[in-house]
Motif scaffolding. Structure first.
Motif, mmCIF file in Angstrom:
data_model
loop_
_atom_site.group_PDB
_atom_site.id
_atom_site.type_symbol
_atom_site.label_atom_id
_atom_site.label_comp_id
_atom_site.label_asym_id
_atom_site.label_seq_id
_atom_site.Cartn_x
_atom_site.Cartn_y
_atom_site.Cartn_z
ATOM 1 N N VAL A 301 54.406 45.444 66.293
ATOM 2 C CA VAL A 301 53.381 46.477 66.077
ATOM 3 C C VAL A 301 53.981 47.593 65.214
ATOM 4 N N PRO A 302 53.297 48.009 64.149
ATOM 5 C CA PRO A 302 53.831 49.074 63.295
ATOM 6 C C PRO A 302 54.096 50.360 64.081
ATOM 7 N N CYS A 303 55.250 50.965 63.807
ATOM 8 C CA CYS A 303 55.635 52.198 64.500
ATOM 9 C C CYS A 303 55.938 53.268 63.457
ATOM 10 N N LEU A 304 55.331 54.434 63.608
ATOM 11 C CA LEU A 304 55.669 55.589 62.780
ATOM 12 C C LEU A 304 56.482 56.531 63.646
ATOM 13 N N THR A 305 57.739 56.692 63.301
ATOM 14 C CA THR A 305 58.623 57.518 64.118
ATOM 15 C C THR A 305 58.656 58.942 63.576
ATOM 16 N N ILE A 306 58.288 59.874 64.452
ATOM 17 C CA ILE A 306 58.156 61.274 64.060
ATOM 18 C C ILE A 306 59.512 61.949 64.206
ATOM 19 N N ARG A 307 60.447 61.507 63.375
ATOM 20 C CA ARG A 307 61.806 62.034 63.333
ATOM 21 C C ARG A 307 62.352 61.798 61.935
ATOM 22 N N HIS A 308 63.429 62.532 61.614
ATOM 23 C CA HIS A 308 64.037 62.371 60.294
ATOM 24 C C HIS A 308 65.131 61.321 60.295
ATOM 25 N N ASN A 309 65.556 60.892 61.474
ATOM 26 C CA ASN A 309 66.636 59.904 61.549
ATOM 27 C C ASN A 309 66.385 59.021 62.761
ATOM 28 N N THR A 310 67.138 57.929 62.807
ATOM 29 C CA THR A 310 67.062 57.085 64.001
ATOM 30 C C THR A 310 68.444 56.543 64.308
ATOM 31 N N GLU A 311 68.747 56.423 65.595
ATOM 32 C CA GLU A 311 69.988 55.782 66.023
ATOM 33 C C GLU A 311 69.788 54.271 66.117
ATOM 34 N N ARG A 312 68.583 53.825 65.793
ATOM 35 C CA ARG A 312 68.255 52.402 65.909
ATOM 36 C C ARG A 312 67.808 51.860 64.548
ATOM 37 N N PRO A 313 68.731 51.876 63.565
ATOM 38 C CA PRO A 313 68.348 51.545 62.188
ATOM 39 C C PRO A 313 67.813 50.120 62.023
ATOM 40 N N ILE A 314 68.179 49.242 62.923
ATOM 41 C CA ILE A 314 67.731 47.854 62.774
ATOM 42 C C ILE A 314 66.201 47.773 62.877
ATOM 43 N N THR A 315 65.594 48.723 63.595
ATOM 44 C CA THR A 315 64.137 48.704 63.732
ATOM 45 C C THR A 315 63.453 49.056 62.412
ATOM 46 N N VAL A 316 64.174 49.775 61.544
ATOM 47 C CA VAL A 316 63.638 50.100 60.218
ATOM 48 C C VAL A 316 63.978 48.974 59.236
ATOM 49 N N GLU A 317 65.239 48.491 59.310
ATOM 50 C CA GLU A 317 65.702 47.483 58.356
ATOM 51 C C GLU A 317 65.018 46.135 58.586
ATOM 52 N N GLN A 318 64.859 45.753 59.847
ATOM 53 C CA GLN A 318 64.306 44.428 60.138
ATOM 54 C C GLN A 318 62.951 44.486 60.834
ATOM 55 N N GLY A 319 62.718 45.568 61.547
ATOM 56 C CA GLY A 319 61.528 45.636 62.388
ATOM 57 C C GLY A 319 60.356 46.332 61.736
ATOM 58 N N THR A 320 59.488 46.877 62.571
ATOM 59 C CA THR A 320 58.212 47.427 62.114
ATOM 60 C C THR A 320 58.230 48.946 62.022
ATOM 61 N N ASN A 321 59.416 49.538 62.115
ATOM 62 C CA ASN A 321 59.533 50.989 62.230
ATOM 63 C C ASN A 321 59.618 51.663 60.862
ATOM 64 N N THR A 322 58.959 52.817 60.741
ATOM 65 C CA THR A 322 59.056 53.665 59.549
ATOM 66 C C THR A 322 59.320 55.091 60.012
#
Ligand code: UD1
Length: 375
Positions: A301-322
């Motif tokens: 499911v697409p996720c829009l993360t309301i932050r400037h950074n993430t400690e979980r980069p794999i969710t952006v690189e491989q997953g549905t996170n932006t």
């Protein structure tokens, strides 16, 4: 004595549930005791989740409650230390990055008890985030570090952690997700139970959660975010589960009334099965949570993360996170993108397969034996 498995706050519970299940299945080799620090104490933040996750009642609750970071961390330490002295555990196992995680790791390390950290090596690179401080220090104290993504090892090596202490096992949070998904509560049922008419959700909905101090503790950040949500709610119904901190801040800033708007469904903190039902059927999720970035990636499911950074980069690189940051225009642009073309598809990361806790149990049993900690 038994391995002490520590939980303190809501995001710890979904990580610990599969671990204590796997330890129980291993029998005496992984004899353990569940300890709750009491950092989270609201029934809405606790009891429901324990039941949903099949977590046994903690053997001990230290009852620390809220306070400043210093007070809370110190209070956990003061109350956990005598327990460690009395029980002489073979190891203390901590999960995640909350204040209780660091406090108990520090107590154990000072008493010469091996520290096991599950979900080690995640880094946002943002030291203004209290959880980042907790992660860095817990990993320095840990004797054994279990990671959820391969990139975590690089973070740990950079900080001087010996590679031999690090084991890539996958994601225990996804163990809980996969085990619980068949029992997820349909959103319609949830809304009806809350006395709300679920009809508007028929054409889809978004799920919203916000609780990071950086987002909710300043009116000049929170106000525009709330206005962006009001705008989005005209296109897509929003189900917003309010963390007690967020509710308190909205009241303090006089902003709570702005959420009384068409298309916004305000709910108290939800149980685990309710959140799974809401997320798995969502068009998109808007959040500043760490765990939900992973859960949405696992669910596709697409996720829009309301932050400037993430400690979980794999969710952006491989997953549905932006990462959309905290600028309301970027948030709305991200949401428009999802509405227009369905958003990121992504794939499920390596070893997020529902068996991470089994791997931890098997590895830990061998490790304790090799390190002379067998009972
Ligand atoms: C904690 C974690 C955070 C995690 C979050 C999930 C730290 C540093 N932060 O943040 O990483 O994402 O839990 O929920 O450990 N409160 C209640 N009832 C409760 C708990 C808290 O009303 O059961 C209110 C109190 O006003 C309290 C405030 O929420 O002062 C903050 O609670 P606290 O445990 O300090 O941190 P969280 O913001 O919940």
């Amino acid at each position: 004595g038994p391995i002490l498995c520590v939980v303190g706050a809501r995001p710890n519970y979904m990580k610990m549930a599969p671990i204590v299940r796997a330890f129980a299945a291993a029998g005496p080799a992984l004899d353990h005791l569940l300890v709750h620090t009491g950092q989270h104490y609201d029934p809405a933040m606790n009891d429901r989740l324990f039941a949903d996750l099949g977590l046994p009642a903690p053997a001990v609750n230290l009852g620390v409650g809220s306070g400043s970071h210093a007070e809370q961390t110190a209070e956990v330490m003061k109350r956990f230390d005598p327990l460690v002295e009395r029980l002489n555990p073979r190891a203390v196992l901590v999960v995640g990055d909350v204040n209780s995680t660091l406090a108990c790791a520090l107590v154990a390390a000072k008493r010469g008890v091996p520290v096991v950290h599950v979900e080690a090596g995640l880094r946002s690179g943002d030291r203004t985030m209290p959880e980042e401080i907790n992660r860095v220090l817990t990993d320095q104290l840990a004797d054994l570090l279990y990671t959820t993504e391969r990139g975590a090892l690089d973070n740990l090596l950079r900080e001087g952690v010996a590679a031999g202490r690090v084991e890539f096992v996958g994601n225990v949070m996804i163990d809980s997700l996969l085990a619980s998904l068949p029992r997820a509560m349909p959103p319609e049922q949830l809304l009806r139970a809350a006395g709300l008419d679920p009809a508007p959700l028929a054409a889809g909905h978004a799920v919203v959660t916000l609780h990071r101090p950086s987002n909710v503790d300043h009116a000049e950040v929170l106000g525009p975010l709330i206005d962006a949500l009001r705008t989005l709610a005209r296109r897509l119904p929003l189900v917003f589960a309010l963390h007690p901190r967020t509710r308190a801040q909205l009241e303090r800033f006089g902003l709570l009334g702005r959420l009384d708007a068409p298309g916004i469904f305000l709910l108290p903190p939800q149980g685990y099965l309710e959140m799974l039902g809401l997320m798995s059927r969502a068009v998109m999720v808007l959040t500043d949570s760490g765990g939900m970035q992973e859960e949405t990636t696992a669910l596709g499911v697409p996720c829009l993360t309301i932050r400037h950074n993430t400690e979980r980069p794999i969710t952006v690189e491989q997953g549905t996170n932006t990462l959309v940051g905290t600028d309301p225009r970027a948030l709305l642009a991200g949401a428009e993108e999802v509405l227009a073309n369905g958003g990121k598809r992504g794939r499920v990361p390596e070893l997020w397969d529902g068996r991470a806790a089994e791997r931890i149990a098997a590895h830990l049993a061998g490790w304790l034996e090799r390190n002379g900690q067998a009972c």
